[in-house]
Design an enzyme around this catalytic site. Structure first.
Site, mmCIF file in Angstrom:
data_model
loop_
_atom_site.group_PDB
_atom_site.id
_atom_site.type_symbol
_atom_site.label_atom_id
_atom_site.label_comp_id
_atom_site.label_asym_id
_atom_site.label_seq_id
_atom_site.Cartn_x
_atom_site.Cartn_y
_atom_site.Cartn_z
ATOM 1 N N GLY A 79 21.970 -4.050 39.484
ATOM 2 C CA GLY A 79 20.812 -3.529 38.769
ATOM 3 C C GLY A 79 19.926 -4.633 38.218
ATOM 4 C CB THR A 80 20.699 -7.780 36.399
ATOM 5 O OG1 THR A 80 21.519 -7.086 35.444
ATOM 6 C CG2 THR A 80 19.932 -8.887 35.723
ATOM 7 C CD GLN A 200 23.436 3.960 32.098
ATOM 8 O OE1 GLN A 200 24.112 4.976 32.110
ATOM 9 N NE2 GLN A 200 23.974 2.758 32.003
ATOM 10 C CB CYS A 347 24.276 -6.631 28.632
ATOM 11 S SG CYS A 347 24.139 -5.078 29.501
HETATM 12 C C1 LIG Z 1 23.817 -1.466 33.897
HETATM 13 C C2 LIG Z 1 22.342 -1.436 33.822
HETATM 14 C C3 LIG Z 1 21.565 -2.474 34.340
HETATM 15 C C4 LIG Z 1 22.174 -3.725 34.924
HETATM 16 O O1 LIG Z 1 22.881 -3.474 36.090
HETATM 17 P P1 LIG Z 1 23.934 -4.557 36.674
HETATM 18 O O2 LIG Z 1 24.412 -3.922 37.931
HETATM 19 O O3 LIG Z 1 24.995 -4.689 35.618
HETATM 20 O O4 LIG Z 1 23.213 -5.809 36.899
HETATM 21 C C5 LIG Z 1 20.200 -2.371 34.247
HETATM 22 N N1 LIG Z 1 19.633 -1.307 33.681
HETATM 23 C C6 LIG Z 1 20.330 -0.286 33.169
HETATM 24 C C7 LIG Z 1 19.633 0.884 32.553
HETATM 25 C C8 LIG Z 1 21.717 -0.316 33.217
HETATM 26 O O5 LIG Z 1 22.421 0.677 32.696
#
Ligand SMILES: *Cc1c(COP(=O)(O)O)cnc(C)c1O
Length: 406
Positions: A79-80, A200, A347
């Site tokens: 996600g990041t 999410q 985080c």
């Molecule tokens: C977990 C999350 C991220 C980051 O995702 P990673 O896979 O841990 O890099 C970004 N945005 C939201 C809303 C998240 O819940």
């Protein structure tokens, strides 16, 4: 799904918004790509072509789920990275100059994966507007419209919040921007690119990119019972991004590096499974949420943070403020009883600042520190929640008593 945790002692996991266990069916489909079809997907012999076919089949599966074309999906390491690629990738098309300082809009309750890249761009000369949210954590589309400028190039708005479960009006903003962009293009202005962080939302909300009218959408595997460090960015055809990683030109030249074949296969399977069971599972989780919340609210000095349940709130999210009890202390005691909950943001481990999300919805730093998040998932049962209530009630009373003695 079978319990993954060892039996014999209590092991109640209520932190599904931080990450989820990998579904055994996902592990199973990933397995061959570690040692049998281990080839480099760019190689021309059998091992390579088999890996390539698996990637493209996964891309097709994911495209089907979100109503996109396969060529609009770029695999990333989570996600990041997806958020970073979307934000930097869109912004870098417009380097700030003396004449033109590009403008970016986001909300106050975004994940740091969005806020930090935008903060970095601000340091490079981009203009930034951070929209306030109401007490439920929602932005107002009319407020957003008011802050759009001729120089606006990018809007990033999360689909659902990781700490308090607020669902943002992404489809409404998408529709608004479609109209605004038509006018802007006619007037020779930049087209505003619309990114949503849907990490999410991927398990339960509508992901159709055309109904949402988003240009960029970030999703990861680790929140949907898939492997960690897997994810993708949806990039609408016609939106050009600059890559973050340069090299061999994989992923349409946007994300170089030998592909994480097992990860990609696992991500697609995880998303497929979670979308298949969505309707039934959402109902079950929403019922548990109501049951749990009703009983939590009966504990004196406990208040729900964020939207009321059922009102633009994710069905699996509970975030509560507990008068006179520090969240971090409570987490340790709950852990000793075999219950895993969090303060909201997984985080920033170590030095814990009060949550920017809770402060944005009007909590004081102290109230924010007196809060915990509990997020439900596939393995959660009513019995587990009853046990948590059983442990929580006397524990809260004890912690308050200890505090009064100090
Ligand atoms: C977990 C999350 C991220 C980051 O995702 P990673 O896979 O841990 O890099 C970004 N945005 C939201 C809303 C998240 O819940």
């Amino acid at each position: 799904m079978k319990k993954i945790f060892q039996p014999g002692r209590k092991n109640i996991y209520l932190d599904y918004a931080a990450t989820t266990p990998v579904d055994p069916a996902v592990v199973k489909v990933m397995r061959p790509y570690f040692d049998k079809a281990f080839g480099n997907p760019s190689s021309l012999y059998k091992q390579g072509t088999r890996a390539r076919a698996a990637i493209e089949a996964s891309r097709k599966t994911i495209a089907g789920i979100i109503g996109a074309r396969p060529s609009e999906i770029v695999f990333t390491a989570g996600g990041t990275e997806s958020c970073n690629l979307g934000i930097f990738g869109a912004a870098k098309n417009y380097p700030p100059t003396k004449k033109f300082r590009p403008h970016i809009i986001t909300s106050a309750i975004e994940h740091h994966a969005v806020l930090k890249p935008i903060e970095a761009l601000k340091g490079e000369g981009y203009q930034v507007t951070i929209l306030d949210v109401d007490s439920a954590g929602q932005i107002n589309a009319r407020d957003l419209k008011k802050v759009i400028r001729p120089e606006t190039i990018l809007i990033s708005l999360m689909y659902a919040n990781n700490e308090i479960g607020t669902i943002e009006p992404v489809a409404e903003v998408g529709k608004l921007l479609t109209r605004i962009n038509t006018d802007r293009l006619r007037n020779g202005l930049t087209r505003i690119v619309f990114h949503t962080d849907a990490c999410q939302a991927a398990g339960s909300l509508d992901l159709d990119v055309h109904r949402l009218n988003v240009d960029l959408m970030s999703i990861n595997g680790s929140k949907v019972y898939g492997p960690k460090q897997t994810g993708f960015l949806f990039i609408r055809t016609g939106i050009n991004l600059k890559p973050l990683v340069y090299g061999g030109g994989q992923e349409y030249d946007l994300r170089s590096g030998t592909e994480n074949v097992p990860g990609i296969v696992g991500l697609a399977k995880a998303l497929e499974l979670v979308r298949k069971s969505k309707v039934l599972e959402d109902k079950r989780i929403a019922k548990l949420q109501s049951y749990f919340l009703e009983r939590l609210m009966k504990i004196e000095g406990v208040r729900l943070n964020g939207p009321a349940n059922g009102h633009n709130r994710l069905a699996n999210n509970i975030n509560i403020m507990i008068d006179g009890v520090e969240g971090e202390a409570l987490i340790m005691y709950l852990d000793a009883k075999g219950i895993a909950v969090s303060t909201g943001s997984a985080c920033a481990t170590g030095l814990a600042d009060p949550s920017h999300v809770l402060m944005s919805i009007g909590l004081s730093a102290k109230q924010a520190k007196n809060s915990i998040r509990m997020t439900l998932g596939k393995s959660t049962t009513k019995d587990e929640l009853d046990y948590v209530l059983e442990v929580l009630k006397p524990l809260i009373a004890q912690l308050r008593m200890v505090k009064n003695f100090l």
